[in-house]
Write a protein that holds these residues in place. Structure first.
Motif, PDB file in Angstrom:
ATOM      1  N   LEU A  89       0.835  -1.189   0.000  1.00  0.00           N
ATOM      2  CA  LEU A  89       0.000   0.000   0.000  1.00  0.00           C
ATOM      3  C   LEU A  89       0.872   1.242   0.000  1.00  0.00           C
ATOM      4  N   GLY A  90       1.941   1.183   0.816  1.00  0.00           N
ATOM      5  CA  GLY A  90       2.867   2.328   0.822  1.00  0.00           C
ATOM      6  C   GLY A  90       3.527   2.532  -0.537  1.00  0.00           C
ATOM      7  N   ASP A  91       3.925   1.418  -1.181  1.00  0.00           N
ATOM      8  CA  ASP A  91       4.554   1.521  -2.513  1.00  0.00           C
ATOM      9  C   ASP A  91       3.607   2.197  -3.491  1.00  0.00           C
ATOM     10  N   LEU A  92       2.344   1.777  -3.454  1.00  0.00           N
ATOM     11  CA  LEU A  92       1.383   2.339  -4.411  1.00  0.00           C
ATOM     12  C   LEU A  92       1.110   3.797  -4.126  1.00  0.00           C
ATOM     13  N   GLN A  93       1.109   4.157  -2.860  1.00  0.00           N
ATOM     14  CA  GLN A  93       0.889   5.564  -2.518  1.00  0.00           C
ATOM     15  C   GLN A  93       2.024   6.434  -3.054  1.00  0.00           C
ATOM     16  N   VAL A  94       3.279   5.910  -2.876  1.00  0.00           N
ATOM     17  CA  VAL A  94       4.450   6.682  -3.372  1.00  0.00           C
ATOM     18  C   VAL A  94       4.411   6.796  -4.877  1.00  0.00           C
ATOM     19  N   GLU A  95       4.069   5.666  -5.509  1.00  0.00           N
ATOM     20  CA  GLU A  95       4.030   5.659  -6.974  1.00  0.00           C
ATOM     21  C   GLU A  95       2.964   6.612  -7.471  1.00  0.00           C
ATOM     22  N   ASP A  96       1.810   6.534  -6.853  1.00  0.00           N
ATOM     23  CA  ASP A  96       0.712   7.370  -7.279  1.00  0.00           C
ATOM     24  C   ASP A  96       1.017   8.837  -7.023  1.00  0.00           C
ATOM     25  N   ASP A  97       1.644   9.096  -5.901  1.00  0.00           N
ATOM     26  CA  ASP A  97       1.975  10.482  -5.569  1.00  0.00           C
ATOM     27  C   ASP A  97       3.017  11.045  -6.531  1.00  0.00           C
ATOM     28  N   SER A 105      -0.951  17.578  -9.617  1.00  0.00           N
ATOM     29  CA  SER A 105      -2.335  17.456  -9.168  1.00  0.00           C
ATOM     30  C   SER A 105      -2.477  17.293  -7.677  1.00  0.00           C
ATOM     31  N   PHE A 106      -1.518  16.546  -7.060  1.00  0.00           N
ATOM     32  CA  PHE A 106      -1.755  16.156  -5.674  1.00  0.00           C
ATOM     33  C   PHE A 106      -0.770  16.710  -4.673  1.00  0.00           C
ATOM     34  N   GLY A 107       0.293  17.159  -4.932  1.00  0.00           N
ATOM     35  CA  GLY A 107       1.242  17.543  -3.904  1.00  0.00           C
ATOM     36  C   GLY A 107       1.784  16.321  -3.238  1.00  0.00           C
ATOM     37  N   GLY A 108       1.948  16.337  -1.883  1.00  0.00           N
ATOM     38  CA  GLY A 108       2.576  15.228  -1.187  1.00  0.00           C
ATOM     39  C   GLY A 108       1.671  14.422  -0.309  1.00  0.00           C
ATOM     40  N   LEU A 109       0.352  14.479  -0.491  1.00  0.00           N
ATOM     41  CA  LEU A 109      -0.561  13.792   0.409  1.00  0.00           C
ATOM     42  C   LEU A 109      -0.369  12.296   0.382  1.00  0.00           C
ATOM     43  N   GLY A 110      -0.235  11.717  -0.754  1.00  0.00           N
ATOM     44  CA  GLY A 110      -0.057  10.285  -0.859  1.00  0.00           C
ATOM     45  C   GLY A 110       1.258   9.838  -0.280  1.00  0.00           C
ATOM     46  N   VAL A 111       2.313  10.630  -0.421  1.00  0.00           N
ATOM     47  CA  VAL A 111       3.623  10.285   0.105  1.00  0.00           C
ATOM     48  C   VAL A 111       3.570  10.264   1.624  1.00  0.00           C
ATOM     49  N   ASP A 112       2.912  11.198   2.197  1.00  0.00           N
ATOM     50  CA  ASP A 112       2.819  11.235   3.667  1.00  0.00           C
ATOM     51  C   ASP A 112       2.154   9.964   4.201  1.00  0.00           C
ATOM     52  N   ARG A 140      12.703   6.505  -0.278  1.00  0.00           N
ATOM     53  CA  ARG A 140      12.203   7.192  -1.462  1.00  0.00           C
ATOM     54  C   ARG A 140      11.111   8.176  -1.093  1.00  0.00           C
ATOM     55  N   ALA A 141      10.311   7.733  -0.179  1.00  0.00           N
ATOM     56  CA  ALA A 141       9.207   8.609   0.251  1.00  0.00           C
ATOM     57  C   ALA A 141       9.757   9.863   0.928  1.00  0.00           C
ATOM     58  N   TYR A 142      10.786   9.687   1.792  1.00  0.00           N
ATOM     59  CA  TYR A 142      11.401  10.861   2.423  1.00  0.00           C
ATOM     60  C   TYR A 142      12.027  11.782   1.366  1.00  0.00           C
ATOM     61  N   GLU A 143      12.659  11.155   0.402  1.00  0.00           N
ATOM     62  CA  GLU A 143      13.314  11.953  -0.648  1.00  0.00           C
ATOM     63  C   GLU A 143      12.279  12.718  -1.444  1.00  0.00           C
ATOM     64  N   ALA A 144      11.115  12.050  -1.664  1.00  0.00           N
ATOM     65  CA  ALA A 144      10.048  12.721  -2.394  1.00  0.00           C
ATOM     66  C   ALA A 144       9.524  13.901  -1.620  1.00  0.00           C
ATOM     67  N   LYS A 145       9.574  13.817  -0.300  1.00  0.00           N
ATOM     68  CA  LYS A 145       9.112  14.924   0.535  1.00  0.00           C
ATOM     69  C   LYS A 145      10.186  15.986   0.710  1.00  0.00           C
ATOM     70  N   GLY A 146      11.403  15.690   0.222  1.00  0.00           N
ATOM     71  CA  GLY A 146      12.493  16.653   0.367  1.00  0.00           C
ATOM     72  C   GLY A 146      13.210  16.537   1.681  1.00  0.00           C
ATOM     73  N   GLU A 147      12.924  15.456   2.451  1.00  0.00           N
ATOM     74  CA  GLU A 147      13.587  15.248   3.733  1.00  0.00           C
ATOM     75  C   GLU A 147      14.802  14.343   3.501  1.00  0.00           C
ATOM     76  N   LEU A 148      15.880  14.974   2.989  1.00  0.00           N
ATOM     77  CA  LEU A 148      17.041  14.208   2.542  1.00  0.00           C
ATOM     78  C   LEU A 148      17.766  13.546   3.688  1.00  0.00           C
ATOM     79  N   GLU A 149      17.875  14.228   4.811  1.00  0.00           N
ATOM     80  CA  GLU A 149      18.600  13.644   5.939  1.00  0.00           C
ATOM     81  C   GLU A 149      17.908  12.375   6.413  1.00  0.00           C
ATOM     82  N   LYS A 150      16.541  12.406   6.516  1.00  0.00           N
ATOM     83  CA  LYS A 150      15.807  11.219   6.927  1.00  0.00           C
ATOM     84  C   LYS A 150      15.974  10.106   5.896  1.00  0.00           C
ATOM     85  N   SER A 151      15.896  10.482   4.623  1.00  0.00           N
ATOM     86  CA  SER A 151      16.082   9.483   3.574  1.00  0.00           C
ATOM     87  C   SER A 151      17.454   8.846   3.701  1.00  0.00           C
ATOM     88  N   LEU A 152      18.498   9.681   3.941  1.00  0.00           N
ATOM     89  CA  LEU A 152      19.862   9.186   4.065  1.00  0.00           C
ATOM     90  C   LEU A 152      19.997   8.248   5.253  1.00  0.00           C
TER      91      LEU A 152
END
Length: 941
Positions: A89-97, A105-112, A140-152
């Motif tokens: 479900l998380g994968d699909l949310q990231v993909e869809d987002d 169209s959506f911003g980051g709602l699905g990624v969150d 990937r989700a953190y990176e999509a949100k721009g939270e690079l440190e968390k992604s790292l």
């Protein structure tokens, strides 16, 4: 491959799980109702669901999301399935987002929502076997949100916890990207190293190398970054060992390689530039794209307006791999860089380097033709021409030999490289000018000749031909010996070629005539005949002075080639060109006489003696003032002598000697007269002529000596003893050596004195014979010793006569002493004769000595007896005399026997015979026997 493309691909691969109820229900309904136990929804918690790893191709993302949400709302106790459902479900949310964000169209709602799901999954299911995938997606989700440190942080945990995960390489790449973005280049480098270490099949290899290079570059690790970039270029640019053409690269590949090359250029420039690049390639080997590295470095320098450095960089490749296909273009760029920097002297040096490296015959062209690299050939020609013109212009200003030498060098190089070029004739002529102006006349002559005769007609042809002649003349004075002779001959050939090739040139006739004269000076008469005839046949006719010269040379050459009849005709024509007072008339008259003379000689050789005599005597009529006249008359006399026309020959010779008393042939005429007189039996006249020869100091010694001897003999035979004796005596005085002829002359003088009963004169000459032999030393011969021995034995006659004349009278002791003294003197003479070792004289001397002893014994017995002796005393006296005589008789017998014994040595003459005769009387019992014998033959000297 870009990161976004890779991410999208991975996400789509993950959409594989659908709700188990949606997949399984149709299958359950197909089973017979009687056989199935009653089932409840709770039974689903106990059943293992097999999930197809590949997602259905017709599943829509939002539909799948809704299904997974409904599944999680159920009260399922299967924790494994819930964890997988939450992850998917998380994968699909990231993909869809991601897709919606791209569309705006959506911003980051699905990624969150995906982040909440993944974090919940990791927290609730820490032992889930696919948590590496969950971590990857969370990062990937953190990176999509721009939270690079968390992604790292999540990626760090993933690569540490799951080093064998299939997401390890991509996770390392994402770590590297984040670290690079954060400026943490050392950590990024480590991440990219991890990306590239597994090899080229991970999908991230090229990008990993590219970013690895940049990470090192950012750390100022120039050499290390270069190594990474070169690995990238090896991967992208090289196929089957060859560099790929630029148009075969994709746009992304072109951008990638261009960026890498620029980064490498910056790194090399920060180090030692081309030297570092050379060292790098020397260490790892030259790749097929090496030229791109040097070109990139040069382009970087050009951007910075560092023109000198740019030129050095471009040229570095040409120096390193001069035969490479791309080397010439970089060498051209070297020249361009110098030109942009207005470095004129370096432009010339670079052009020179280009020509030296890429001239035809160099390694570059070993397996190439002009068709393979036409632009290189064009550059070669242009640079050669630029260099030639530059150095020629420089030479005309500074007049330095080295400038002229350089100009000549490049003109030659251009002509050698492009011999058929339309400008080649003009360039060849200019090369001649360069060489001539620099004083290199020999080389100039050859180049002028080539320009004149080896090309189709062109405007400079005749000027080049004439300039070649001037060059020949300038160079000749510098030579000596054989080289000068060869050079002179070559100049003549060049002149003849000029005259025949450019007859309309105003100097053509003069040049041809001068060449004719030079050929004549070299005795090349066949060529002179040819050239002279050509001059005389020219239309329109050449100037009269040239005609005179050509006719004269023709006549001389015909004469020298033995064509005397033609020569005579030509000389007559020459006379037509000569005024009455012309100084050459005498010489031409001599040549006419010589032509007639030679014709006479030819007739003589052919056996036409009468015709030859007539021609010889004809010279006097046709060329009365010629020097040949006297010779001709003499030769006429010679023919008459040969034909034994003695009277006529003598008349011609007498006239010759009378007309030319000082002529050099007078001695020959004198000798010839002597021959004629001899043949006519006029010995006295012949002797007189020979005496003249002998008296002539100019004659060779041997000739004078022989003539004097022959004259003496002729006088002797002609019964002119006075003249004969005079000449023999003169011979002895003038020619004491060689010894034998002089000894013979003395003997003849002695014999002549004997014939005249002149004992005194004969004795003098005998003494002279003995003296001459004795003092001759090493020059003594058998003949001289023989004559001296004969003369010596003859000198014994006076003492023998004295000995015989002495009578033994009383008192005996007094007369006997006188006789003994005479005997001793005579024996001494005989002893001297014996010393010569001449057999004939030895036998005579032995016989004479024996007879002296015998005669002394006989004289003793017949000596006068004292008158007062009684009979007994006289008898006693006779006995005493007999005792005194006996030894002499015995000595006589001994010597006669010695003489007789020589027959055993093959010697037998009158003296030995006489010894036998004496022995027959002295010892009759042994020697008084009749023997059959042959007449003796006197022993010869």
């Amino acid at each position: 491959m870009s990161a976004s493309v890779t991410r999208s691909h991975k996400l789509r691969m993950l959409i594989a799980l659908t709700l188990s109820s949606a997949i399984a229900m149709p299958a359950l309904a197909a089973e017979p109702a009687a056989k199935l136990p009653p089932r409840t929804i709770r039974d689903l918690d106990k059943k293992e669901i097999k999930v197809n790893p590949d997602p259905p191709s017709d599943v829509k993302t939002q539909q799948a999301i809704e299904q997974y949400r409904r599944f999680l709302e159920m009260e399922s106790q299967n924790e494994k399935m819930r964890a997988e459902a939450m992850r998917r479900l998380g994968d699909l949310q990231v993909e869809d987002d991601s897709e919606r964000t791209a569309e705006g169209s959506f911003g980051g709602l699905g990624v969150d929502e995906a982040v909440q799901l993944y974090e919940g999954l990791l927290k609730s299911y820490s032992s889930y076997e696919r948590n590496d995938v969950v971590m990857y997606q969370l990062a990937r989700a953190y990176e999509a949100k721009g939270e690079l440190e968390k992604s790292l942080t999540v990626l760090d945990q993933l690569v540490t916890t799951y080093p064998r995960s299939q997401w390890f390489v991509e996770s390392q790449f994402r770590r590297g990207e984040i670290l690079f973005t954060l400026g943490r280049y050392r950590e990024a480098e480590n991440a990219y190293v991890a990306v590239t270490t597994p090899g080229a099949d991970t999908g991230f290899f090229e990008q990993g190398l590219y970013k690895l290079g940049w990470s090192m570059f950012k750390q100022s690790l120039g050499e290390e970054s270069v190594a990474a970039f070169m690995r990238l270029l090896d991967r992208v640019l090289v196929r089957d060992g060859q560099v790929r053409a630029r148009d075969s690269l994709s746009r992304a590949e072109r951008e990638l390689t261009s960026d890498a090359l620029r980064a490498m250029a910056i790194s090399f420039s920060d180090l030692d530039g081309p030297a570092t690049l050379d060292g790098t390639l020397a260490q790892r080997g030259d790749p097929p794209y090496a030229h791109l590295l040097y070109e990139a470095l040069g382009d970087f320098y050009l951007e910075k307006e560092r023109y000198l450095d740019a030129a050095v960089a471009f040229e570095a490749f040409a120096k390193r791999r001069p035969d490479d296909r791309y080397a010439p273009s970089l060498q051209v760029r070297t020249i361009d860089a110098y030109q942009k920097g207005r470095l004129a002297s370096l432009v010339i040096e670079a052009k020179q380097s280009f020509v030296e490296r890429y001239a035809f015959g160099s390694a570059f062209w070993r397996e190439r033709t002009v068709a393979d690299a036409p632009e290189v050939a064009a550059q070669l020609k242009a640079n050669q021409k630029d260099l030639a013109e530059y150095y020629y212009a420089t030479a005309q200003k500074d007049k330095k030999p080295e400038s002229y030498a350089s100009a000549a060098r490049w003109y030659r190089a251009m002509l050698d490289s492009f011999p058929q070029d339309p400008e080649a004739p003009a360039n060849r002529f200019t090369l001649g000018e360069v060489l001539f102006e620099s004083g290199r006349f020999a080389e100039a002559a050859k180049e002028y000749e080539t320009a004149a005769y080896d090309y189709p007609t062109h405007p400079k042809a005749s000027a080049a031909g004439y300039a070649a002649l001037v060059s020949y003349q300038k160079h000749e004075p510098t030579l000596q010996g054989q080289p000068k002779a060869v050079w002179h001959q070559q100049g003549i050939e060049s002149a003849l070629m000029f005259a025949t090739s450019f007859p309309e040139h105003p100097e053509s006739a003069r040049v041809q005539t001068k060449a004719d004269e030079d050929l004549f000076a070299l005795n090349d008469f066949e060529r002179v005949i040819e050239v002279s005839t050509s001059i005389l046949e020219r239309t329109p006719p050449v100037d009269r002075k040239f005609q005179r010269t050509a006719t004269t040379l023709l006549a001389h050459s015909l004469f020298d080639r033995g064509r005397f009849g033609e020569a005579e005709v030509a000389y007559v024509k020459v006379q037509g060109f000569l005024p009455a007072n012309d100084p050459d008339r005498a010489n031409i008259e001599e040549r006419i006489a010589a032509s007639i003379y030679k014709q006479a000689e030819a007739k003589r050789t052919a056996g036409d003696s009468a015709g030859a005599v007539d021609d010889f005597l004809r010279v006097a009529a046709l060329a009365p003032n010629s020097k040949a006249r006297s010779n001709a008359e003499y030769d006429a006399a010679s023919i008459l002598l040969q034909n034994k026309e003695w009277d006529r020959a003598a008349q011609v010779l007498e006239t010759f000697r009378r007309n030319y008393p000082n002529h050099e042939l007078v001695p020959d005429a004198t000798r010839s007269l002597a021959v004629a007189y001899l043949e006519l039996g006029r010995g006295t006249q012949a002797a007189a002529e020979l005496e003249r020869v002998a008296a002539r100091d100019q004659e060779p010694v041997e000739v004078r000596r022989a003539a004097l001897w022959q004259a003496a003999e002729l006088y002797d035979k002609a019964a002119s003893p006075t003249n004969a004796a005079r000449l023999y005596a003169s011979y002895v005085k003038q020619y004491p050596s060689p010894l034998d002829p002089a000894m013979e002359a003395r003997q003849k003088l002695a014999d002549m004195a004997k014939a005249q009963n002149d004992v005194k004169v004969r004795s003098q000459w005998l003494d002279e014979i003995i003296r001459a032999d004795k003092t001759a030393g090493a020059a003594r011969t058998d003949r001289s010793k023989y004559l001296a021995a004969k003369a010596t034995i003859e000198t014994a006659d006076p003492p023998v006569a004295l000995f015989n004349s002495i009578k033994l009278t009383v008192p005996l002791n007094k007369s006997l002493k006188s006789k003994r003294d005479a005997m001793e003197r005579t024996l001494a003479v005989y002893g001297q004769a014996l010393d010569y070792g001449v057999a004939e004289v030895t036998t005579q001397a032995t016989y004479g000595m024996a007879e002296l002893y015998r005669q002394l014994g006989a004289d003793l017995m017949a000596s006068e007896r004292p008158k007062n002796l009684d009979e007994d005393a006289r008898e006693q006296y006779d006995v005493l005399l007999e005792e005194q005589a006996f030894p002499f008789e015995e000595k006589a017998i001994e010597l006669h026997e010695t003489n007789a014994g020589r027959t055993g040595d093959g010697i037998y003459d009158q003296w030995i015979q006489r010894s036998f005769d004496v022995l027959a009387k002295l010892k009759p019992a042994r020697y008084a026997k009749t023997e059959i014998s042959e007449d003796y033959v006197p022993t010869l000297p």
